[in-house]
Design a protein around this motif. Structure first.
Motif, short mmCIF file in Angstrom:
data_model
loop_
_atom_site.label_atom_id
_atom_site.label_comp_id
_atom_site.label_asym_id
_atom_site.label_seq_id
_atom_site.Cartn_x
_atom_site.Cartn_y
_atom_site.Cartn_z
N ARG A 467 43.96 40.75 38.71
CA ARG A 467 44.00 39.60 37.83
C ARG A 467 43.09 39.89 36.64
NH1 ARG A 467 42.59 36.05 41.21
NH2 ARG A 467 40.36 36.06 40.72
N LEU A 468 43.68 39.99 35.47
CA LEU A 468 42.95 40.30 34.25
C LEU A 468 42.94 39.05 33.37
CD1 LEU A 468 44.82 43.66 33.50
CD2 LEU A 468 42.86 43.31 35.02
N GLN A 469 41.80 38.47 33.19
CA GLN A 469 41.73 37.28 32.35
C GLN A 469 40.45 37.30 31.53
OE1 GLN A 469 42.11 34.14 35.23
NE2 GLN A 469 39.95 34.18 35.82
N GLY A 470 40.51 36.64 30.39
CA GLY A 470 39.33 36.65 29.54
C GLY A 470 39.55 35.92 28.24
N PRO A 493 38.14 41.23 34.84
CA PRO A 493 39.18 42.06 35.45
C PRO A 493 38.86 42.30 36.93
CG PRO A 493 37.69 43.42 34.16
CD PRO A 493 37.20 42.01 34.04
N ARG A 494 39.53 41.57 37.81
CA ARG A 494 39.15 41.58 39.22
C ARG A 494 40.31 41.95 40.14
NH1 ARG A 494 34.15 39.61 40.10
NH2 ARG A 494 33.15 38.47 38.37
N ASP A 495 39.93 42.46 41.29
CA ASP A 495 40.88 42.70 42.36
C ASP A 495 41.30 41.35 42.93
OD1 ASP A 495 42.04 43.27 44.93
OD2 ASP A 495 41.07 45.23 44.92
N ALA A 496 42.60 41.10 42.99
CA ALA A 496 43.11 39.82 43.49
C ALA A 496 43.98 40.01 44.72
CB ALA A 496 43.91 39.11 42.40
N SER A 497 43.79 41.10 45.44
CA SER A 497 44.61 41.40 46.61
C SER A 497 44.37 40.37 47.70
CB SER A 497 44.28 42.79 47.15
OG SER A 497 44.49 43.77 46.15
N THR A 498 45.43 40.04 48.43
CA THR A 498 45.36 39.10 49.54
C THR A 498 46.09 39.69 50.74
OG1 THR A 498 47.39 37.99 48.82
CG2 THR A 498 45.29 37.11 48.00
N GLY A 499 46.01 39.01 51.87
CA GLY A 499 46.76 39.44 53.04
C GLY A 499 45.95 40.12 54.10
N GLY A 500 44.66 40.30 53.85
CA GLY A 500 43.81 40.93 54.86
C GLY A 500 43.95 42.44 54.89
N GLY A 501 43.14 43.09 55.74
CA GLY A 501 43.19 44.53 55.89
C GLY A 501 42.53 45.26 54.74
N SER A 504 42.88 44.17 50.87
CA SER A 504 42.13 43.07 50.28
C SER A 504 40.63 43.17 50.55
CB SER A 504 42.66 41.74 50.79
OG SER A 504 42.57 41.68 52.21
N ALA A 505 40.16 44.34 50.97
CA ALA A 505 38.74 44.50 51.28
C ALA A 505 37.86 44.26 50.06
CB ALA A 505 38.49 45.90 51.85
N ASN A 506 38.40 44.53 48.87
CA ASN A 506 37.62 44.38 47.64
C ASN A 506 38.07 43.16 46.83
OD1 ASN A 506 36.17 46.80 48.14
ND2 ASN A 506 37.94 47.96 47.42
N SER A 507 38.79 42.24 47.46
CA SER A 507 39.30 41.08 46.75
C SER A 507 38.16 40.28 46.11
CB SER A 507 40.08 40.18 47.71
OG SER A 507 40.62 39.07 47.03
N GLY A 508 38.37 39.92 44.85
CA GLY A 508 37.38 39.15 44.10
C GLY A 508 36.36 39.99 43.38
#
Length: 607
Positions: A467-470, A493-501, A504-508
């Motif tokens: 997710r790239l926002q600014g 500019p952040r990692d927005a992965s979801t779903g576990g495992g 998404s270890a670096n989500s947010g």
């Protein structure tokens, strides 16, 4: 209109072609756009195209050493591979390293640069997720002219370039040759006793020729050829007395026929080919990407609007020392066929632009992209505009057929929306743009899964999301002989992965090597034949890894430049980079350049 360029870089009567692939007044473009001229290039940067662009709003450069080292460029936080790079309409890309070789595009060949921030896939197809950068070389016009440049500086820097350009009858021509070399600096300082500290220099040699034949008022034929060779030293490992080197060769060829069938109908047919070859020694690694493109564009004026149509074919070929999964070991290829259309309309204070494109890839199938933009001029000085658009990036041939490849990879897809407010009046400008770009099916190098990936080190996977926002602000104004300009980027500019495992270890967390804050300021002052410039680039902290455990401190760098005209034909140019000799890092373990001075002369004798 971003304001980090010089006074003449963003005038309302400037004409750009990159935004819609057809000529358009800069004032009518409904996008976040910047135009850089040759004057900006000569004064604002040393090195390569990447050194120039790092001074522009929404651009972040990461490099593992000097100008010849591997270079990444993040536009609005997007990956390097998410920016389309064109030279006179010829696309450059690497199907191995995922992105153009920014370190191999020399400044000496560049006459003008057009920058479009935001997705451009509805116009250019694959790759244009974060933006488009198009470089234009010089075009001959008028009576014959010669321009010679010579420069020398610290770190053993030597530069030499020469151009001849002009027109005679039906023929116009422009030819440029240049060479640049530097002894460099130790880009990999370390306390490892087995490591031998050495300077990592580079040598760049380039040339281009552009010939045009105006058959009559309606028809023109143009030929273009460009070649650059970069030979650079780097430090691959702590092996004593080892001279690691990279050789990067780039080549572009293009032929085009443009026709004006009537005052309202025009067309262009072009054939272009690029080659990007990268080789290392003494450790042998070789990869070469060849891209050939055939394109037919047509434009028709319809009242207050213009309809654009496009048919295009792109052919990619990768030669690589490690492609065991391809049908022909050591080589892989694919093609994309595309059809697109766009409509540009304006009446009174309202402007609307719409584009749609369908690409069919021989490897992963079809992808449809589109964009819609609208602008409304509240007053002659104020305009509000907004846009939405989709984009995609096809997996590279290396990501599919290398030892770490995944032949089931799908394209990455982006969805972008933005809104902007702009002000322009009597040399003063202000702009603010807010954007949000969500990239799905992001390709990352994942941990090994024996069911999906037989390689013990891991494989490429479509498992991540970004997710790239600014918000990007810019302003410029003149106060007599003084002009101030600058930009401020506040981004996430952040990692927005979801779903576990693992996905998404670096989500947010922040994407690697990208900061949340950047400020770029410039001052220009003219007095008694002198033109003085000062530039500040300031960046907040970043993280060197996706897990955000290796922190890279923020930095601020000041650059000074000056120019004096002895006569109309002879100019003195001075530049001092990293004035306070600040030590900082783009990437963990790699040094950046120390304070560096350059003195040069440019001579344009009358013929």
């Amino acid at each position: 209109m971003p304001a980090t360029a010089q006074n003449n870089a963003n005038k309302l009567d400037s004409v750009v072609v990159t935004a819609t692939r057809s000529p358009q007044r800069l004032a009518d473009v409904l996008a976040d756009v910047t135009v850089l001229t040759r004057a900006d290039i000569e004064r604002q940067a040393l090195g390569t195209l990447a050194d120039l662009l790092r001074n522009q709003a929404c651009f972040e450069m990461v490099r593992t050493g000097g100008p010849g080292a591997q270079t990444s460029m993040f536009v609005r936080g997007a990956e390097t591979r998410h920016t389309t790079v064109l030279i006179d309409g010829v696309r450059f890309d690497s199907q191995a390293s995922s992105g153009a070789s920014w370190n191999a595009i020399p400044l000496a060949q560049i006459e003008r640069v057009e920058i479009i921030r935001g997705p451009g896939a509805a116009v250019y197809g694959s790759d244009a997720v974060g933006g488009v950068v198009q470089v234009f070389t010089r075009k001959g016009d008028g009576k014959p002219q010669v321009e010679l440049g010579v420069g020398a500086g610290s770190l053993g820097l030597r530069k030499l370039d020469g151009s001849i350009f002009g027109a005679s009858g039906m023929l116009d021509y422009a030819i440029t040759l240049s060479t640049e070399r530097s002894d460099g600096f130790n880009s990999r300082p370390t306390t490892d006793a087995t490591f031998t500290p050495d300077n990592d220099g580079y040598k760049s040699t380039s040339g281009n020729a552009r010939l045009g034949l105006q058959l009559n008022k309606q028809h023109r034929v143009e030929l273009l050829g460009l070649k650059n060779k970069m030979d650079a030293q780097y430090d691959a490992s702590a092996k004593p007395k080892t001279d690691d080197r990279t050789r990067n060769d780039m080549r572009a060829l293009r032929a085009a026929w443009s026709a004006q069938w009537s005052k309202d109908l025009s067309s262009e047919f072009s054939v272009g080919e690029s080659m990007d070859r990268y080789e290392t020694a003494p450790s042998i690694y070789l990869t070469e990407t060849r891209i050939r493109a055939y394109a037919f564009n047509a434009s028709m004026r319809l009242g207050s609007g213009q309809l654009n149509a496009l048919v295009e074919r792109r052919e990619d070929k990768l030669l690589n020392t490690s492609l065991p999964q391809s049908a022909t070991p050591g080589a892989a290829d694919r093609h994309q066929n595309a059809i697109g259309a766009g409509y540009v309309w304006g009446s009174g204070p309202l402007s609307v632009q719409a584009h749609a494109r369908y690409d069919r890839d021989s490897e992963f199938g079809g992808s449809t992209t589109g964009s819609l933009a609208a602008g409304y001029r509240l007053t002659p000085q104020w305009r509000v505009q907004g846009s939405v658009g989709t984009a995609f990036r096809a997996p590279t041939l290396y990501q599919r057929f290398s030892p770490y490849g995944n032949q089931h990879l799908q394209a990455e897809h982006g969805k972008n929306s933005e809104i902007a407010l702009q002000y322009e009046n009597a040399g003063t400008s202000f702009g603010v743009t807010a954007y949000r770009n969500l990239i799905n099916d992001l390709i990352i190098f994942g941990a090994a899964d024996i069911k999906k990936c037989p390689n013990q080190f891991g494989c490429y996977e479509n498992v991540s999301q970004a997710r790239l926002q600014g918000i990007s602000l810019n302003a410029a104004s003149s106060f007599g002989s003084l002009r101030l300009s600058g930009s401020l980027d506040l981004q996430a500019p952040r990692d927005a992965s979801t779903g576990g495992g693992a996905a998404s270890a670096n989500s947010g967390k922040l994407l690697a090597r990208r900061s949340e804050r950047q400020a770029k300021l410039r001052a220009d002052y003219s007095v008694a034949g002198w033109e003085f410039g000062a530039q500040l680039l300031s960046s907040g902290h970043r993280y060197d890894n996706a897990a955000n455990t290796v922190r890279l401190p923020g930095y601020s760098v000041v650059t000074l430049d000056a120019q004096y005209s002895f006569t109309k034909e002879l100019r003195l140019q001075l530049k001092l980079d990293n004035v306070f000799d600040h030590a900082y890092q783009y990437a963990n373990g790699y040094a950046t350049g120390p304070r560096q001075a350059l003195i040069g002369l440019r001579w344009t004798p009358a013929l």
